[in-house]
Scaffold this active site. Structure first.
Site, PDB file in Angstrom:
ATOM      1  CE  LYS A 124      -3.231  29.246 -26.470  1.00  0.00           C
ATOM      2  NZ  LYS A 124      -2.906  28.618 -25.173  1.00  0.00           N
ATOM      3  CG  ASP A 133      -4.619  29.317 -22.261  1.00  0.00           C
ATOM      4  OD1 ASP A 133      -4.137  29.748 -21.189  1.00  0.00           O
ATOM      5  OD2 ASP A 133      -4.178  28.306 -22.849  1.00  0.00           O
ATOM      6  CD  GLU A 164      -6.291  26.874 -20.620  1.00  0.00           C
ATOM      7  OE1 GLU A 164      -7.290  26.932 -21.365  1.00  0.00           O
ATOM      8  OE2 GLU A 164      -5.287  26.187 -20.877  1.00  0.00           O
ATOM      9  CG  ASP A 199      -2.362  24.795 -19.068  1.00  0.00           C
ATOM     10  OD1 ASP A 199      -1.543  23.922 -18.741  1.00  0.00           O
ATOM     11  OD2 ASP A 199      -2.500  25.141 -20.262  1.00  0.00           O
ATOM     12  CE  LYS A 232      -2.089  22.149 -21.927  1.00  0.00           C
ATOM     13  NZ  LYS A 232      -1.260  23.289 -22.342  1.00  0.00           N
TER      14      LYS A 232
HETATM   15  O1  OSB Z   1      -1.688  26.672 -22.752  1.00  0.00           O
HETATM   16  O2  OSB Z   1      -3.060  25.232 -23.408  1.00  0.00           O
HETATM   17  C1  OSB Z   1      -1.997  25.839 -23.558  1.00  0.00           C
HETATM   18  C2  OSB Z   1      -0.512  24.840 -26.879  1.00  0.00           C
HETATM   19  C3  OSB Z   1       0.817  24.744 -26.565  1.00  0.00           C
HETATM   20  C4  OSB Z   1       1.226  25.055 -25.319  1.00  0.00           C
HETATM   21  C5  OSB Z   1       0.304  25.450 -24.358  1.00  0.00           C
HETATM   22  C6  OSB Z   1      -1.026  25.529 -24.659  1.00  0.00           C
HETATM   23  C7  OSB Z   1      -1.425  25.254 -25.951  1.00  0.00           C
HETATM   24  C8  OSB Z   1      -2.793  25.415 -26.353  1.00  0.00           C
HETATM   25  C9  OSB Z   1      -3.186  24.772 -27.574  1.00  0.00           C
HETATM   26  O3  OSB Z   1      -3.573  26.141 -25.811  1.00  0.00           O
HETATM   27  C10 OSB Z   1      -4.139  23.733 -27.353  1.00  0.00           C
HETATM   28  C11 OSB Z   1      -4.370  23.123 -28.647  1.00  0.00           C
HETATM   29  O4  OSB Z   1      -4.779  23.880 -29.537  1.00  0.00           O
HETATM   30  O5  OSB Z   1      -4.147  21.908 -28.757  1.00  0.00           O
HETATM   31 MG    MG Z   2      -3.351  26.704 -21.460  1.00  0.00          MG
END
Ligand code: OSB
Ligand code: MG
Length: 368
Positions: A163, A188, A213, A238, A262
């Protein structure tokens, strides 16, 4: 199949440690579980937009109400024989992909349970297994992060997602790259930056990241295209990809070189598969993202992750990484390093643990 009953549960699942991103420091995940019943057989879906509209404009409380008052009644007591038909019935309602996905995922589980085939197989998966990666939020210190990454690589994970947010940015990446010169990493940003930060992203180019990301605004395509033209590192979208149409436009304007799919964010498995096909025919590889779903939503994600054109390890994790006890049963475990295997059985072969559901439930309702 005729939809005889729809059950909706809003749940709150405490995390074993806070998950810190550019949009929130979260201590629990709120999610909505949806159960569709037809002729005595039931299928489960999950929509996990979280407690508040920080990641996207939806939130669990809103998703619960929307399914209860609007989406659910459009499907109840109707013959819904295909997922396309389900999507068509929900199409008059604008946006709200997570809410629609709750129903779409439950339909797919129900449909494949009735057919007696595993979901991954019905979708055309390569096999029951998918590669997964490791993912680390903002931590107490860079030293702790580096120790944690070292452990992940020792455990056999092939890529690490970091992150990235103001205060946990360039310096962090520089330290990580120095400690692991050949590791596969990506960052990300969860939409924390703007095109005026172009210089920051140009500087990231020297760290050979697999991708960046969602650097810019959650609903933007145009600035992402400008950014992608100005940097060498691939951009992965994303938040910005919320429908098939958005994916088509992102590809058309060159807004990204990767798409994180997703099923919740794009409105369901039906739309996720369409995006995957469109991306494949345009030379854009994909991978499956996650929202820290219970084993139920994670099982849907895993089924999608087994499809062709998923070319980067997915964000699907063993239950124990985030939860003391998973709401779904069985729990998700690694089959071997960096690999998760879909449960044997029809559909997703995973359901809420009744005791855990009772414990985690915030509100429930049944449409009949
Ligand atoms: O942006 O991918 C994202 C988790 C919650 C909301 C958004 C995101 C995420 C993650 C976690 O990045 C992904 C994971 O660890 O499953
Ligand atoms: Mg993401």
């Amino acid at each position: 199949m005729r939809i005889d009953q729809i059950q909706i549960h809003r749940v709150r699942m405490p995390l074993v440690y806070p998950f810190r991103t550019a949009f929130d420091d979260a201590y629990a995940v709120e999610s909505v579980l949806v159960k569709l019943t037809s002729n005595g057989v039931s299928g489960w879906g999950e929509a996990a937009p979280w407690e508040s509209p920080f990641y996207c404009s939806e939130w669990a409380g809103g998703v619960f109400l929307l399914i209860k008052d609007w989406l659910g009644p459009r499907l109840l007591h109707r013959e819904i024989d295909s997922s396309v038909q389900l999507q068509e019935r929900l199409a008059p309602f604008k946006g709200n992909p997570f809410a629609k996905a709750g129903l779409d995922l439950a339909w797919w589980d129900l449909h494949t349970r009735i057919a007696g085939v595993p979901l991954w197989q019905a979708l055309g998966g390569r096999g029951p297994e998918a590669e997964v990666g490791a993912d680390f939020g903002v931590m107490e210190s860079i030293d702790v992060l580096i120790e944690t990454i070292a452990r992940a690589f020792q455990e056999g994970f092939k890529r690490v997602k970091l992150k990235f947010r103001p205060g946990w940015g360039l310096e962090m990446v520089e330290a990580v790259r120095k400690a692991f010169p050949s590791g596969v990493f990506h960052v990300d940003c969860n939409s924390a930056y703007r095109l005026s930060d172009l210089d920051l992203f140009r500087q990231l180019d020297r760290f050979n990241l697999a991708m960046i990301e969602q650097p810019l605004a959650h609903d933007d395509l145009i600035d992402h295209a400008k950014l992608q033209q100005s940097i060498a590192t691939p951009v992965c979208l994303d938040e910005s990809i919320t429908s098939v149409e958005k994916a088509e436009k992102a590809i058309a304007v060159g807004a990204c070189r990767w798409i994180n799919i997703k099923p919740g964010r794009v409105g369901g498995i039906t739309t996720a598969v369409k995006i995957l096909r469109k991306a494949e025919s345009s030379g854009i590889p994909c991978w499956i993202g996650g929202m820290l779903e219970s084993a139920i939503g994670a099982s849907h994600c895993l089924a999608l992750a087994t499809l062709p054109n998923m070319l980067y390890p997915s964000d699907v994790f063993p239950s124990e990484r985030f939860y003391a006890k998973d709401l779904g049963s069985p729990e998700i475990r690694l089959a071997r390093p960096s690999v998760i295997r879909a449960f044997d059985g029809a559909g997703i072969a995973c359901e809420p643990d009744p005791r855990e559901l009772e414990l985690r439930k915030v509100e429930s309702c049944t449409l009949r």
